[in-house]
Design an enzyme around this catalytic site. Structure first.
Site, PDB file in Angstrom:
ATOM      1  N   ARG A  77       0.850  -1.160   0.010  1.00  0.00           N
ATOM      2  CA  ARG A  77      -0.144   0.034  -0.126  1.00  0.00           C
ATOM      3  C   ARG A  77       0.972   1.167   0.253  1.00  0.00           C
ATOM      4  O   ARG A  77       1.811   1.313   0.918  1.00  0.00           O
ATOM      5  CB  ARG A  77      -0.903  -0.003   1.216  1.00  0.00           C
ATOM      6  CG  ARG A  77      -1.668   1.278   1.275  1.00  0.00           C
ATOM      7  CD  ARG A  77      -2.739   1.455   2.529  1.00  0.00           C
ATOM      8  NE  ARG A  77      -3.020   2.531   2.660  1.00  0.00           N
ATOM      9  CZ  ARG A  77      -3.364   3.414   3.683  1.00  0.00           C
ATOM     10  NH1 ARG A  77      -2.846   2.865   4.913  1.00  0.00           N
ATOM     11  NH2 ARG A  77      -3.831   4.557   3.533  1.00  0.00           N
ATOM     12  N   HIS A 121      -3.160  10.895   0.913  1.00  0.00           N
ATOM     13  CA  HIS A 121      -2.375  10.562   2.138  1.00  0.00           C
ATOM     14  C   HIS A 121      -1.686  11.933   2.539  1.00  0.00           C
ATOM     15  O   HIS A 121      -0.535  11.952   2.822  1.00  0.00           O
ATOM     16  CB  HIS A 121      -1.339   9.477   2.078  1.00  0.00           C
ATOM     17  CG  HIS A 121      -1.335   8.702   3.394  1.00  0.00           C
ATOM     18  ND1 HIS A 121      -1.350   7.446   3.635  1.00  0.00           N
ATOM     19  CD2 HIS A 121      -0.784   9.358   4.638  1.00  0.00           C
ATOM     20  CE1 HIS A 121      -1.098   7.258   4.876  1.00  0.00           C
ATOM     21  NE2 HIS A 121      -0.600   8.079   5.630  1.00  0.00           N
ATOM     22  N   GLU A 166      -7.586   8.506   6.377  1.00  0.00           N
ATOM     23  CA  GLU A 166      -7.945   8.987   7.661  1.00  0.00           C
ATOM     24  C   GLU A 166      -8.416  10.279   7.729  1.00  0.00           C
ATOM     25  O   GLU A 166      -7.647  11.520   8.018  1.00  0.00           O
ATOM     26  CB  GLU A 166      -6.476   9.151   8.492  1.00  0.00           C
ATOM     27  CG  GLU A 166      -6.198   7.477   9.118  1.00  0.00           C
ATOM     28  CD  GLU A 166      -5.034   7.501  10.086  1.00  0.00           C
ATOM     29  OE1 GLU A 166      -4.530   8.552  10.493  1.00  0.00           O
ATOM     30  OE2 GLU A 166      -4.756   6.510  10.490  1.00  0.00           O
ATOM     31  N   ASN A 292      -7.542   1.580   9.869  1.00  0.00           N
ATOM     32  CA  ASN A 292      -6.260   1.802  10.481  1.00  0.00           C
ATOM     33  C   ASN A 292      -6.396   1.910  12.217  1.00  0.00           C
ATOM     34  O   ASN A 292      -7.266   2.392  12.325  1.00  0.00           O
ATOM     35  CB  ASN A 292      -5.685   3.304  10.014  1.00  0.00           C
ATOM     36  CG  ASN A 292      -5.465   3.365   8.661  1.00  0.00           C
ATOM     37  OD1 ASN A 292      -5.555   2.457   7.977  1.00  0.00           O
ATOM     38  ND2 ASN A 292      -4.931   4.518   8.224  1.00  0.00           N
ATOM     39  N   TYR A 294      -4.278   1.573  15.859  1.00  0.00           N
ATOM     40  CA  TYR A 294      -2.781   1.443  16.624  1.00  0.00           C
ATOM     41  C   TYR A 294      -3.087   1.401  18.265  1.00  0.00           C
ATOM     42  O   TYR A 294      -2.387   0.758  18.863  1.00  0.00           O
ATOM     43  CB  TYR A 294      -2.058   2.771  16.649  1.00  0.00           C
ATOM     44  CG  TYR A 294      -1.804   2.935  15.191  1.00  0.00           C
ATOM     45  CD1 TYR A 294      -0.572   2.529  14.715  1.00  0.00           C
ATOM     46  CD2 TYR A 294      -2.274   3.731  13.938  1.00  0.00           C
ATOM     47  CE1 TYR A 294       0.062   2.654  13.531  1.00  0.00           C
ATOM     48  CE2 TYR A 294      -1.873   3.661  12.901  1.00  0.00           C
ATOM     49  CZ  TYR A 294      -0.824   3.213  12.562  1.00  0.00           C
ATOM     50  OH  TYR A 294      -0.285   3.228  11.158  1.00  0.00           O
ATOM     51  N   GLU A 351      -3.613  -0.409   8.158  1.00  0.00           N
ATOM     52  CA  GLU A 351      -2.479   0.039   8.968  1.00  0.00           C
ATOM     53  C   GLU A 351      -2.555  -0.537  10.291  1.00  0.00           C
ATOM     54  O   GLU A 351      -3.484  -0.290  10.904  1.00  0.00           O
ATOM     55  CB  GLU A 351      -2.261   1.656   8.918  1.00  0.00           C
ATOM     56  CG  GLU A 351      -1.877   2.209   7.866  1.00  0.00           C
ATOM     57  CD  GLU A 351      -1.753   3.917   8.242  1.00  0.00           C
ATOM     58  OE1 GLU A 351      -1.575   4.327   9.375  1.00  0.00           O
ATOM     59  OE2 GLU A 351      -1.763   4.807   7.176  1.00  0.00           O
TER      60      GLU A 351
HETATM   61  C1  FCB Z   1      -1.554   7.012  10.713  1.00  0.00           C
HETATM   62  C2  FCB Z   1      -0.887   7.779   9.559  1.00  0.00           C
HETATM   63  C3  FCB Z   1       0.287   7.223   8.992  1.00  0.00           C
HETATM   64  C4  FCB Z   1       1.271   6.963  10.198  1.00  0.00           C
HETATM   65  C5  FCB Z   1       0.710   6.347  11.137  1.00  0.00           C
HETATM   66  C6  FCB Z   1       1.634   6.049  12.044  1.00  0.00           C
HETATM   67  O1  FCB Z   1      -2.328   8.023  11.517  1.00  0.00           O
HETATM   68  O2  FCB Z   1      -1.882   7.321   8.355  1.00  0.00           O
HETATM   69  O3  FCB Z   1       0.886   7.910   7.818  1.00  0.00           O
HETATM   70  O4  FCB Z   1       1.924   8.115  10.404  1.00  0.00           O
HETATM   71  O5  FCB Z   1      -0.386   7.059  11.678  1.00  0.00           O
END
Ligand code: FCB
Length: 447
Positions: A77, A121, A166, A292, A294, A351
């Site tokens: 990607r 992006h 995002e 995405n 985290y 992500e």
């Molecule tokens: C996300 C972004 C990506 C990267 C990660 C850590 O928010 O999409 O570009 O910076 O965080």
């Protein structure tokens, strides 16, 4: 040891974005983006870093594709820099820029790697920012025209498209908080920007449908569980508002035709209305949902303003170098929540990954056991989500390479491959070797 097998055909990939890796910021006809301007206007980024050179991927893309092939990755990607192909954002095409992406796609296909292309992006052409940027409704049309150009040039070889990355972060960081380009601080602008992003997304999907009926298209949203920072009723309510304002804000219009009611309750007339035409465009069906993910957010009430606040420094779990709590169940929660509420046809994790402050050993090896553990634990949850019925078909680790982490510059390393920014040497980290084994065997081994 337990061995968890993923469904056959599960796509294992890695993700990057143009501004974070390409460099060559003004080469071969590329126009400036808002990130070029933002990083060149001092004081905005840790250590004064810029993406002028970054990982020099523009010149080293062949080496990077070979690296992915050696890791056994099946998909990549990456994003297209809009001002590299349209230096003024519209009108004149920079053929050298189009040619770069065309060569990259060919190189990937020769290596047996599926390209998954993100159109936006975050690097808006600076010329369009001067015309008002995303808060201006005309941007939707410009975005659709740009998307169409890319579909025409690469659509014969690219099967997976992500319109916007995002949208929530674009609005909150770029237009409300101002720590990302273009650095504005206005809630009203953030809401208008979000509206244009939604319309632009829908228009781009429609253009692709007309041109390439077989192509698969979706978008990538960041989804985070919202957890009240305390037991207090005020914080609990703030977490519910946070969920509507961040998680439901873009998916409700796409899958249900309007912003979540709670968003209107909280922000009132600042929230734009959809015209009937816009409502239809935005709801153009997508083939997959990109998620995405985290961490989770701890949310607290702030009497000064209606938007719930993320409680900085309130972490109660171990954190990554970003200060983000490591909370693997959050991935399964958000995948299952999205399935419940929106019934997406197909889902990809577009992500997931972690920054840690690891240093190479004298031998050059990078023993990033913490990243490997993070990825393993989150992947176990992804596996659990599939078992619970989520149509998850692939996973893209963030990121292939250490790269320019926006406001944090090069101080945060997310790569499964280390980049030495002095020499541009790439070294596969221990987590990269581990991930390659997962991709090859389509299975996770857990201790
Ligand atoms: C996300 C972004 C990506 C990267 C990660 C850590 O928010 O999409 O570009 O910076 O965080």
């Amino acid at each position: 040891m337990t061995r968890l097998t993923l469904p056959p055909g599960f796509l294992w990939g890695a993700a990057t974005a143009a501004y974070q890796i390409e460099g060559a910021w003004e080469e071969e006809g590329k126009g400036p983006s808002i990130w070029d301007e933002f990083t060149h206007t001092g004081g905005k980024i840790s250590d004064g870093d810029t993406g002028d050179v970054a990982c020099d991927h523009y010149h080293r893309y062949r080496e990077d594709v070979a690296l992915m092939k050696s890791l056994g990755l099946q998909a990549y990607r990456f994003s297209i820099s809009w001002p590299r192909v349209l230096p003024e954002g519209k009108g004149r095409v920079n053929e050298a820029g189009v040619d770069f992406y065309s060569r990259l796609v060919d190189e990937l296909l020769r290596a047996g790697i599926t390209p998954a292309v993100t159109l936006y992006h975050w690097d808006l052409p600076a010329a369009l920012d001067r015309l008002g940027g995303w808060p201006a409704p005309e941007m939707a049309e410009y975005f659709a025209d740009y998307a169409e150009l890319v579909f025409r040039r690469l659509g014969d070889r690219v099967g997976l498209w992500i319109t916007i990355n995002e949208p929530q972060v674009i609005c909150s960081h770029g237009y409300v908080r101002g720590d990302h380009a273009p650095g504005h601080q206005s809630l009203a602008e953030g809401l208008r920007a979000g509206h244009t992003l939604l319309v632009g997304h829908g228009m781009a999907v429609q253009r692709l449908r007309g041109l390439r009926p077989g192509a698969k298209v979706g978008l990538a949203v960041d989804l985070n569980p919202m957890v009240a920072a305390s037991e207090s009723e005020a914080d609990q309510a703030a977490a519910r508002r946070g969920h509507a304002l961040a998680n439901e804000r873009f998916l409700d219009p796409i899958y249900r035709g309007d912003y979540p009611p709670l968003m209107r309750d909280v922000l009132g007339r600042l929230v734009p209305e959809f015209t009937e035409d816009q409502r239809q465009v935005v709801q153009e069906p997508i083939d997959f949902l990109g998620i995405n993910h985290y961490s989770r957010w701890l949310v607290q009430h702030d009497a000064e303003q209606p938007r719930p606040q993320v409680a900085e420094g309130a972490a109660s779990l171990p954190v990554t170098a970003m200060g983000w709590e490591i909370y693997p169940p959050g991935l399964r929660q958000m995948l299952c929540w999205a399935r419940e509420r929106y019934s997406p046809r197909v889902v990809y994790v577009t992500e997931n990954g972690a920054a840690f402050d690891e240093e190479p050993e004298e031998s050059g090896r990078v023993e990033d056991g913490n990243r490997r553990a993070y990825l393993r634990d989150y992947l176990v949850e992804a596996h659990g989500a599939i078992a619970a019925g989520v149509p998850l078909r692939g996973y893209f680790v963030w990121s292939l390479l250490d790269n320019f982490e926006w406001a944090w510059g090069f101080s945060k390393r997310f790569g499964i491959v280390r980049v030495d920014y002095e020499t541009q040497q790439r070294t596969v980290k221990q987590s990269g070797e581990w991930y390659a084994r997962v991709a090859r065997t389509n299975a996770l081994e857990t201790e």
